[in-house]
Structures are given as C-alpha cells and as structure tokens.
Write a protein that holds these residues in place. Structure first.
Motif, PDB file in Angstrom:
ATOM      1  N   GLU A 126       0.845  -1.270  -0.039  1.00 56.93           N
ATOM      2  CA  GLU A 126       0.089   0.241  -0.078  1.00 56.93           C
ATOM      3  C   GLU A 126       0.857   1.149   0.001  1.00 56.93           C
ATOM      4  O   GLU A 126       0.767   2.422  -0.744  1.00 56.93           O
ATOM      5  CB  GLU A 126      -0.922  -0.013   1.067  1.00 56.93           C
ATOM      6  CG  GLU A 126      -1.954  -0.782   1.120  1.00 56.93           C
ATOM      7  CD  GLU A 126      -2.991  -0.839   2.370  1.00 56.93           C
ATOM      8  OE1 GLU A 126      -2.183  -0.602   3.470  1.00 56.93           O
ATOM      9  OE2 GLU A 126      -3.950  -1.372   2.382  1.00 56.93           O
ATOM     10  N   VAL A 127       1.855   1.335   0.823  1.00 52.48           N
ATOM     11  CA  VAL A 127       2.825   2.426   0.787  1.00 52.48           C
ATOM     12  C   VAL A 127       3.509   2.715  -0.556  1.00 52.48           C
ATOM     13  O   VAL A 127       3.481   3.687  -1.074  1.00 52.48           O
ATOM     14  CB  VAL A 127       3.880   2.453   1.857  1.00 52.48           C
ATOM     15  CG1 VAL A 127       4.979   3.169   1.633  1.00 52.48           C
ATOM     16  CG2 VAL A 127       3.289   2.497   3.377  1.00 52.48           C
ATOM     17  N   ASN A 136       2.239  10.187  -4.712  1.00 52.16           N
ATOM     18  CA  ASN A 136       1.826  10.986  -3.477  1.00 52.16           C
ATOM     19  C   ASN A 136       3.298  11.199  -2.542  1.00 52.16           C
ATOM     20  O   ASN A 136       3.963  10.561  -2.734  1.00 52.16           O
ATOM     21  CB  ASN A 136       0.882  10.308  -2.465  1.00 52.16           C
ATOM     22  CG  ASN A 136      -0.659  10.335  -3.207  1.00 52.16           C
ATOM     23  OD1 ASN A 136      -0.991  11.109  -3.992  1.00 52.16           O
ATOM     24  ND2 ASN A 136      -1.254   9.354  -2.701  1.00 52.16           N
ATOM     25  N   THR A 137       3.101  12.303  -2.058  1.00 53.11           N
ATOM     26  CA  THR A 137       4.116  12.521  -1.030  1.00 53.11           C
ATOM     27  C   THR A 137       4.061  11.870   0.324  1.00 53.11           C
ATOM     28  O   THR A 137       2.992  11.167   0.303  1.00 53.11           O
ATOM     29  CB  THR A 137       4.126  14.398  -0.749  1.00 53.11           C
ATOM     30  OG1 THR A 137       3.082  14.398   0.035  1.00 53.11           O
ATOM     31  CG2 THR A 137       4.342  15.099  -1.699  1.00 53.11           C
ATOM     32  N   VAL A 138       5.208  11.856   1.150  1.00 54.39           N
ATOM     33  CA  VAL A 138       4.951  10.974   2.313  1.00 54.39           C
ATOM     34  C   VAL A 138       3.826  11.521   3.035  1.00 54.39           C
ATOM     35  O   VAL A 138       3.035  10.533   3.650  1.00 54.39           O
ATOM     36  CB  VAL A 138       6.452  11.040   3.045  1.00 54.39           C
ATOM     37  CG1 VAL A 138       6.258  10.438   4.466  1.00 54.39           C
ATOM     38  CG2 VAL A 138       7.402  10.378   2.144  1.00 54.39           C
ATOM     39  N   GLU A 144      -3.703   9.455   3.555  1.00 55.38           N
ATOM     40  CA  GLU A 144      -4.533   8.662   2.771  1.00 55.38           C
ATOM     41  C   GLU A 144      -4.646   7.223   3.486  1.00 55.38           C
ATOM     42  O   GLU A 144      -5.781   6.646   3.490  1.00 55.38           O
ATOM     43  CB  GLU A 144      -3.772   8.321   1.318  1.00 55.38           C
ATOM     44  CG  GLU A 144      -4.852   7.727   0.559  1.00 55.38           C
ATOM     45  CD  GLU A 144      -6.076   8.248  -0.161  1.00 55.38           C
ATOM     46  OE1 GLU A 144      -7.195   7.512  -0.399  1.00 55.38           O
ATOM     47  OE2 GLU A 144      -6.063   9.514  -0.298  1.00 55.38           O
ATOM     48  N   LEU A 145      -3.525   6.791   4.101  1.00 53.52           N
ATOM     49  CA  LEU A 145      -3.430   5.608   4.761  1.00 53.52           C
ATOM     50  C   LEU A 145      -3.804   5.624   6.233  1.00 53.52           C
ATOM     51  O   LEU A 145      -3.896   4.499   6.920  1.00 53.52           O
ATOM     52  CB  LEU A 145      -1.905   4.785   4.379  1.00 53.52           C
ATOM     53  CG  LEU A 145      -1.817   4.439   3.127  1.00 53.52           C
ATOM     54  CD1 LEU A 145      -0.220   4.059   3.058  1.00 53.52           C
ATOM     55  CD2 LEU A 145      -2.669   3.490   2.708  1.00 53.52           C
ATOM     56  N   THR A 151       6.149   6.161   9.632  1.00 54.93           N
ATOM     57  CA  THR A 151       5.766   4.870   9.051  1.00 54.93           C
ATOM     58  C   THR A 151       5.750   4.622   7.761  1.00 54.93           C
ATOM     59  O   THR A 151       6.222   3.701   7.345  1.00 54.93           O
ATOM     60  CB  THR A 151       4.278   4.498   9.862  1.00 54.93           C
ATOM     61  OG1 THR A 151       4.246   4.806  11.414  1.00 54.93           O
ATOM     62  CG2 THR A 151       3.919   3.113   9.774  1.00 54.93           C
ATOM     63  N   VAL A 152       5.174   5.709   7.220  1.00 55.44           N
ATOM     64  CA  VAL A 152       5.351   5.420   5.583  1.00 55.44           C
ATOM     65  C   VAL A 152       6.634   5.396   5.000  1.00 55.44           C
ATOM     66  O   VAL A 152       6.963   4.604   4.278  1.00 55.44           O
ATOM     67  CB  VAL A 152       4.641   6.836   4.967  1.00 55.44           C
ATOM     68  CG1 VAL A 152       4.976   6.739   3.228  1.00 55.44           C
ATOM     69  CG2 VAL A 152       3.195   6.950   5.329  1.00 55.44           C
TER      70      VAL A 152
END
Length: 175
Positions: A126-127, A136-138, A144-145, A151-152
């Motif tokens: 997912e990341v 997407n940026t971090v 989003e998550l 953690t990302v």
C-alpha cells in the motif's frame, strides 16, 4: 605571382573600409540576424561586394557607411527570403535518441515487478502504491493510509529493500 597595383589598391580599400566601418557593420548585422557568426558572414559578404563594386562607393550618392549598411541589410533580407522559399530542412534524429527496447523485455519486467509486489505484506505494498504509483508525497500517503509519516518512510524503506533482495533485476530494470 606578382600583384598588380589595382589589386593592391582594392585590398587597401577593403582594409580601410573594415577599419573605419567594420564595427558598425558588425553591430548592425548582429542586430538583424541575432547571431554573431551569421553577422560576421554578412559583413564579409558586404565587404566582398564593396571590393567588386568600388565605383559604387565613389559615386557621390550619400555616405560610404550608409551604402555599406544598406548592403548589409539587403544581404540579410536576401538570406531570409531564400530560407522562406526553400522547403524546410528535415533534421536527422539526434544520435543519442533513445532506441525502444524489445517489448518482450518490458512484459517480463512487468511480470517480475507484479510478482515481487505480491510477495510483500499488504502494508508495504500500500505504501509503495501511494508513493510510487500514485505519486503522493509522504505526508499525502500518510493521510490517505491513516498512519504517521514516519511509518510511511519506514515501510517504504523496508519494502524497497525486500524488493531488491527478492529480485535484483527489478532494480536494474527500473534504472
């Protein structure tokens, strides 16, 4: 071969014209062409025309500089018209143009990547999808998550490391 007095006089005329009017001619030609090398060629051609027609300089109609600058302008106008009449030149492809690889290689690489992604945990996958596929940026991926940005970053790091260890050819294919 000995030079005649006429040739010496003509050469002296061209030298004196260039010394007296060369800078003005070059400045004007550069302004018209917006290209220093092309302007130098135009000045040279104008001096050749003056050499071929020395009587035009001494006919008493206006200044010598005016005649020379008119010749410069006429040469530039003639060049523009000549280019407009010719069909546009087709450029060759640059020698470093990318050559498309074999389509089969792309398919195999895609299959290897999909297989390697399927071996990752859902969280890691997912990341990577958020950051690399969706761009997407971090911070955006974290939002989003629903996880912290740290953690990302951590999951992204470990997911990429797992991909490198599982399939070294993926890294080469992506490079």
């Amino acid at each position: 071969m000995p030079s005649t007095s006429r040739e010496v006089a003509d050469e002296a005329l061209v030298r004196s014209l260039f010394q007296e009017h060369g800078r003005a001619m070059l400045a004007y030609a550069t302004q018209l062409t917006r290209d220093r090398a092309a302007a130098e060629d135009v000045v040279q051609e104008a001096l050749v025309r003056a050499w071929r027609h020395p009587d035009s300089l001494a006919n008493g109609k206006g200044s010598v500089r005016g005649w020379l600058l008119t010749v410069v302008r006429n040469i530039v106008v003639d060049q523009v018209r000549a280019r407009a009449r010719r069909a546009p030149e087709v450029r060759e492809s640059p020698p470093d143009a990318a050559v498309e690889g074999d389509h089969a290689d792309q398919i195999v690489n895609s299959m290897v990547v999909v297989d390697a992604l399927n071996r990752l945990s859902p969280e890691h996958r997912e990341v990577l999808e958020q950051v690399y596929l969706k761009g997407n940026t971090v911070a955006e991926a974290a939002k989003e998550l629903g996880i912290p940005p740290g953690t990302v970053k951590s999951r992204s790091f470990y997911a990429l490391r797992a991909l490198r260890e599982a399939e070294p050819q993926i890294v080469r294919a992506a490079s």
